[in-house]
Design a protein around this motif. Structure first.
Motif, short mmCIF file in Angstrom:
data_model
loop_
_atom_site.label_atom_id
_atom_site.label_comp_id
_atom_site.label_asym_id
_atom_site.label_seq_id
_atom_site.Cartn_x
_atom_site.Cartn_y
_atom_site.Cartn_z
N SER A 194 0.83 -1.20 0.00
CA SER A 194 0.00 0.00 0.00
C SER A 194 0.87 1.25 0.00
N ARG A 195 0.41 2.26 -0.70
CA ARG A 195 1.12 3.55 -0.69
C ARG A 195 0.86 4.31 0.61
N ARG A 235 -17.67 1.94 16.36
CA ARG A 235 -16.48 1.09 16.29
C ARG A 235 -16.56 0.20 15.05
N GLU A 236 -17.77 -0.29 14.77
CA GLU A 236 -17.97 -1.16 13.61
C GLU A 236 -17.56 -0.45 12.32
N PHE A 237 -17.95 0.81 12.22
CA PHE A 237 -17.66 1.54 10.99
C PHE A 237 -16.15 1.71 10.80
N ILE A 238 -15.49 2.19 11.84
CA ILE A 238 -14.07 2.51 11.66
C ILE A 238 -13.26 1.23 11.45
N GLU A 239 -13.72 0.15 12.04
CA GLU A 239 -13.02 -1.12 11.83
C GLU A 239 -13.18 -1.58 10.38
N THR A 240 -14.39 -1.44 9.86
CA THR A 240 -14.64 -1.83 8.47
C THR A 240 -13.81 -0.99 7.52
N TYR A 241 -13.80 0.31 7.77
CA TYR A 241 -13.06 1.24 6.90
C TYR A 241 -11.56 0.95 6.92
N GLN A 242 -11.01 0.82 8.13
CA GLN A 242 -9.57 0.62 8.22
C GLN A 242 -9.15 -0.73 7.65
N ARG A 243 -9.94 -1.76 7.92
CA ARG A 243 -9.59 -3.08 7.38
C ARG A 243 -9.69 -3.07 5.86
N MET A 244 -10.68 -2.35 5.34
CA MET A 244 -10.84 -2.24 3.89
C MET A 244 -9.57 -1.68 3.25
N VAL A 245 -9.04 -0.61 3.88
CA VAL A 245 -7.84 0.04 3.34
C VAL A 245 -6.62 -0.89 3.51
N ALA A 246 -6.49 -1.47 4.69
CA ALA A 246 -5.31 -2.29 4.97
C ALA A 246 -5.27 -3.56 4.13
N ASP A 247 -6.44 -4.16 3.96
CA ASP A 247 -6.49 -5.45 3.27
C ASP A 247 -6.75 -5.32 1.77
N ARG A 248 -6.94 -4.10 1.31
CA ARG A 248 -7.27 -3.84 -0.11
C ARG A 248 -8.55 -4.57 -0.50
N GLU A 249 -9.51 -4.62 0.40
CA GLU A 249 -10.78 -5.30 0.10
C GLU A 249 -11.70 -4.32 -0.62
N GLY A 250 -12.34 -4.79 -1.67
CA GLY A 250 -13.29 -3.94 -2.39
C GLY A 250 -12.66 -2.63 -2.80
N ALA A 251 -13.33 -1.51 -2.46
CA ALA A 251 -12.80 -0.19 -2.80
C ALA A 251 -11.51 0.12 -2.06
N ASP A 290 -8.93 -1.45 -2.26
CA ASP A 290 -7.82 -1.64 -3.19
C ASP A 290 -7.47 -0.31 -3.88
N ILE A 291 -8.46 0.52 -4.04
CA ILE A 291 -8.24 1.85 -4.64
C ILE A 291 -7.73 2.82 -3.58
N LEU A 292 -8.33 2.78 -2.41
CA LEU A 292 -7.92 3.69 -1.32
C LEU A 292 -6.49 3.44 -0.89
N ALA A 293 -6.03 2.20 -0.99
CA ALA A 293 -4.66 1.88 -0.58
C ALA A 293 -3.62 2.53 -1.49
N GLU A 294 -4.09 3.07 -2.61
CA GLU A 294 -3.19 3.83 -3.49
C GLU A 294 -3.03 5.27 -3.02
N GLY A 295 -3.69 5.60 -1.91
CA GLY A 295 -3.68 6.97 -1.42
C GLY A 295 -4.88 7.71 -2.00
N MET A 296 -5.37 8.69 -1.26
CA MET A 296 -6.63 9.34 -1.63
C MET A 296 -6.50 10.17 -2.90
N TRP A 297 -5.30 10.71 -3.13
CA TRP A 297 -5.10 11.50 -4.34
C TRP A 297 -5.32 10.64 -5.58
N ARG A 298 -4.69 9.47 -5.58
CA ARG A 298 -4.83 8.56 -6.72
C ARG A 298 -6.24 7.96 -6.77
N ALA A 299 -6.84 7.77 -5.60
CA ALA A 299 -8.22 7.25 -5.57
C ALA A 299 -9.17 8.27 -6.20
N ALA A 300 -8.97 9.55 -5.88
CA ALA A 300 -9.81 10.60 -6.47
C ALA A 300 -9.63 10.64 -7.98
#
Lengths: 691, 234
Positions: free
Chosen positions: A192-193, A382-398, A400-410
């Motif tokens: 991840s970037r 807590r549920e929300f932030i856990e889902t969001y952070q795991r999504m970014v860390a694990d590149r799950e679903g979107a 995978d785009i967020l792990a490129e950094g928000m600039w590249r995601a935008a």
């Protein structure tokens, strides 16, 4: 080698699986830390235009001669190489405290250089001279979060019944303390970037995306433990300096005194958490090695240990909103999760604000333009932030785009132009998140970042905003009035003349020669004293003090006092500033080779178009000189003037002796700092600035 | 009270005191120990267990006030050896950043008990006759490490010095060749003087004992102003 240095630098070729040594003496002229790192990168990274993910990227992890000694708050690490977070990718830096630099020195190493990429997940175990590249999968490290990784390594290094560990290769080499470990979490493993390097519970080197770089190198962790001596030049002088620093300048934690809330070196050991300290759990201060104060806490429930500043802030308001105005342990939980997963908190913080805005606008959601599946109805939980952070860390679903950094995601979702024009995506420079100290108000922070490579994240002058603003917000008297405040700063800014106009934050002041000099002073000061000598950003520079008779701070006497006691160099403060300028020139030469040009030096559009409204903190008060008087005045409501910004660039390049049309270093300037060979390389590449 | 008698534990094979016995012994002998410290190294109690004169000074470390900065460790090694080296520090601040406060930090300083002295077969580990401080004559140390193993702390407060090829321990800065100031009971203790949290304090009074040794509270009312619980009542 002696006098603060361990004497050698560990060179690891991950591709070949071999290790070798570099004599520190070869790079002694650079002092330590960033200076050595830049020089090593210059020498060893053959093609500096490669991606940070390329195996040929060279990563340096450097300490300073002060690490592990009594030099206050200077046991830190500087990490450099080609980063993957910014746009464009280029040579950058990050930094962390904790215990690693100290333990690395005691193991006999001033730094570590990483080259190549391992063929399989690997970790490096260092016990004094014994260095082993171990299998991170066989040892069960790959896939673990950063906390579990460290604890698993510690469990592999069992102590004797007397509590001491046999280490190294010779009988009698023993250490009672457990090893210091830097590791990546799932985010880094996924290249991840926004991947961070994490050490202990709350030390992170996150800028640059070096966690993702380690992932690309298949490097999970480095563990180091040592038992060797670090000699110092004058032990008695060093002890006396530290005794005096505590008595004459340090806060006496047992006695209240006015002004310590304003102080840096003398600062209170209050934790730099941005939420109200919980009253239902006990806590202690927690400090990096040899710190003169402390800025973090550990809690009786262990939750969020050592997290500070942004980690403790990014979910604070969402938590309060979700819990009817109450702060809950979810804030500390979210902070700990950042550390465990090894994510750059600024990216997910600004990213979360951006995504939440897009959700409210009906742009983000399942099947929408920004196609992302988050449980928005539980935002703040807590549920929300856990889902969001795991999504970014694990590149799950979107993720995978967020792990490129928000600039590249935008960019990916077609939102970049619109959202950086409106400022909804609060990214100011080089595709990186704005720190909170907005270039439209705190000008030098912006100039330093856009004229450099990254968000500077250096707080030397930041109290010019915080202290008067807090006084204004809460209607309390200022401990020091504006004219005295700026004078205290200016008279310590050697080698420049003590001109308070360097600290004028009026609208004209933002574009003045004074602000340009402030920006240059800051680049030179930090390149040596904070990034090479590695004094902590929270304690240095020290311009004023509640404990001295004249209310003057420890700078410029303090920095060389400890440096010289340890190294015996006889260095003056100005010598250090000049070395900082030399390092800064080398860095600019590297960026120039990587394609940097004056024309690229532009902020995001919103900074030119949208008046600054306070953003994170609210009304922004700073010292200004207007109508013939100094006072703390509001500096919100401004935009950056494009033409005047060009004037700032020209003045800055002239001050640095760089080509004003390109921003490239000139031969005269490079030779003036004994970098003629760098000028030769630039000339061969057709990138040497004209005289 | 029994007669005071010089005894060399290595020669007569006297059994050691348990830590609890030691503390009880000191409680009974405290005043005598201070008086007798200058002339005698060991006391024979009525039940024929051995006790030593109480130390003339003690380091108190507030486990809940310590920030884990380890500056004390750097100061200790530099004052004694002229070099930084945590393994040469006679005070060890062990910590686990993931554990819950206050169990995340365990400061290990010498309690000035006498387990190490009793364990020493050569008399190298001894009670300083002038101060009562438990200390090492490194020339007499044979490197058996019995003193290291005998220390009741979870991490032995007696260390093996690879550099000196002998055991070493806290001497309350009696022998600090690299510190300008005089150390010892009437002087400066390096660790105490650098601690930014003022979590280390020297005392000549016998510390209050608990099952866990000393658990002093050195926090003042001002401590709470930083956001931490002062827990003044202990």
């Amino acid at each position: 080698m002696g006098n603060g240095y361990a004497g050698k630098i560990l060179r690891v070729d991950l591709t070949a699986g071999t290790v070798s040594e570099i004599e520190t003496e070869q790079y002694r002229e650079w002092g330590g830390g960033h200076g050595m790192g830049s020089a090593i990168f210059w020498d060893l990274c053959a093609d500096k235009t490669i991606s940070g993910f390329d195996p040929a990227n060279v990563i340096t992890i450097m300490s300073s001669p002060l690490a592990g000694t009594l030099a206050p708050s200077a046991s830190r690490l500087e990490i450099q190489g080609i980063g993957v977070q910014s746009t464009p990718e280029w040579f950058t830096r990050s930094n962390m405290g904790g215990r690693f630099a100290t333990m690395m020195k005691f193991a006999g190493w001033d730094g570590i250089v990483l080259e190549g990429a391992a063929s399989k997940p690997t970790w490096i175990e260092i016990e004094n001279d014994r260095v082993v590249l171990r299998d991170a999968e066989t040892d069960g490290l790959w896939g673990l979060d950063t906390y579990d990784t460290q604890e698993r390594i510690w469990n592999l290094q069992v102590a004797n019944s007397d509590g001491w560990r046999e280490i190294g290769t010779k009988s009698g080499e023993r250490a009672a303390l457990q090893s210091a470990v830097i590791t990546i979490g799932p985010s880094g493993e996924k290249k991840s970037r926004v991947g961070a390097l994490i050490h202990d519970a709350g030390n992170a080197a996150a800028q640059g995306g070096f966690g993702g770089v380690w992932g690309a190198k298949n490097l999970k962790a480095i563990s180091v433990i040592g038992s060797k001596d670090i000699d110092v030049a004058d032990a008695a002088a060093l002890l006396n300096a530290r005794f005096s620093a505590r008595e004459d300048l340090g806060v006496n934690v047992d006695e209240p005194k006015d002004g310590f809330g304003w102080a840096r070196f003398s600062g209170n050991p209050s934790p730099a958490v941005m939420y109200p300290m919980p009253t239902d759990v006990g806590s202690r201060p927690q400090a990096c090695q040899s710190c003169i104060s402390s800025c973090r806490a550990r809690f009786s429930d262990g939750l969020g240990n050592e997290s500070s500043c942004e980690e403790t802030y990014f979910y604070f308001f969402a938590d309060m909103m979700y819990n009817q105005g109450q702060t809950t342990p979810t804030v500390r939980y979210s902070a700990e999760m950042v550390q465990r997963l090894g994510i750059n908190v600024y990216e997910i913080d600004h990213g979360l604000n951006w995504l939440y805005h897009l959700y409210q606008e009906g742009i983000a959601g399942v099947g929408k333009q920004v196609d992302i599946d988050l449980p928005w109805d539980t935002y703040g939980s807590r549920e929300f932030i856990e889902t969001y952070q795991r999504m970014v860390a694990d590149r799950e679903g979107a993720g995978d785009i967020l792990a490129e950094g928000m600039w590249r995601a935008a960019e990916h979702w077609g939102r970049l132009e619109e959202d950086t024009a409106s400022g909804v995506l609060h990214y100011s420079y080089w595709g990186l998140p704005e720190h909170g100290y907005d270039p439209r108000a705190e000008a030098y922070w912006g100039w330093g970042s856009i004229l450099g490579d990254r968000d500077i994240n250096e707080h030397d002058f930041n109290n010019l905003f915080w202290k008067p603003s807090i006084a204004k917000w809460y209607g309390i008297p200022s401990w020091m009035e504006a004219e005295e405040f700026v004078t205290k700063f200016a008279e310590r800014m050697l080698p420049f003349d003590p001109d308070p106009m360097m600290l004028d934050f009026s609208e004209d002041g933002m574009y003045s020669e004074g602000q340009v000099k402030l920006t240059a002073w800051h680049r030179h000061y930090t390149r040596f004293w904070k990034e090479s000598a590695l004094y902590c950003d929270y304690r240095f520079a020290d311009f004023y003090s509640p404990k001295t008779e004249d209310r003057g701070g420890f700078t410029p006497e303090g920095e060389p006092l400890f440096w010289n006691a340890v190294t015996g160099d006889g260095m003056s403060f100005t010598d250090g500033m000049e070395l900082g300028r030399r390092i800064w020139n080398l860095d600019n030469a590297i960026w120039t080779i990587q394609g940097r040009h004056r024309d690229m030096v532009k902020y995001s559009e919103y900074l030119y178009e949208v008046p600054y409204g306070g953003h994170l903190y609210g009304p922004y008060w700073m010292p200004t000189f207007e109508d013939g008087t100094w006072d703390y005045r509001l500096v919100t409501g401004r935009v950056i003037d494009r033409e005047r910004m060009e004037d700032v660039k020209t003045m800055f390049y002239e001050l640095e002796g760089w080509d004003v049309s390109t921003g490239w270093p000139t031969r005269e300037t490079l030779e003036g700092v004994d970098l003629g060979h760098v000028a030769d390389t630039l000339e061969a590449a057709g990138k040497l600035g004209g005289e | 009270m029994s007669d005071i008698k010089d005894v060399n534990p290595a020669e007569d094979g006297a059994r050691g005191l348990s830590r609890r016995q030691f503390m009880g012994g000191i409680g009974a002998l405290g005043a005598l120990g201070v008086i007798g410290g200058a002339v005698a190294q060991v006391f024979l109690l009525p039940d024929e267990v051995i006790a030593y004169p109480v130390s003339g000074g003690f380091l108190l470390v507030d486990q809940k006030k310590c920030s884990g900065c380890s500056t004390c460790m750097a100061a200790c090694a530099i004052a004694h050896h002229g070099a930084a080296n945590h393994s040469l520090s006679r005070i060890q601040i062990t910590q686990n950043p993931f554990k819950a406060f206050p169990y995340d930090i365990d400061p290990v300083q010498c309690w000035q008990c006498d387990e190490c002295v009793q364990a020493c077969p050569t008399g190298a580990m001894h009670v300083d006759p002038e101060t009562g401080v438990r200390t090492v004559d490194q020339l007499r140390c044979i490197g058996c490490l019995r003193c290291v193993a005998a220390c009741p702390r979870a991490v032995s407060a007696v260390q093996w010095s690879e550099e000196g090829h002998a055991s070493q321990k806290c001497d309350l800065c009696l022998d600090t060749p690299y510190m300008d100031d005089e150390g010892g009971i009437d002087g400066r203790r390096a660790c105490e003087s650098v601690c930014p949290m003022r979590a280390i304090k020297f005392t000549t009074d016998l510390p209050e004992q608990t099952e866990d040794g000393y658990s002093p509270n050195l926090r003042t009312e001002n401590w709470a102003s930083f956001g931490y619980v002062a827990d003044i009542e202990g």
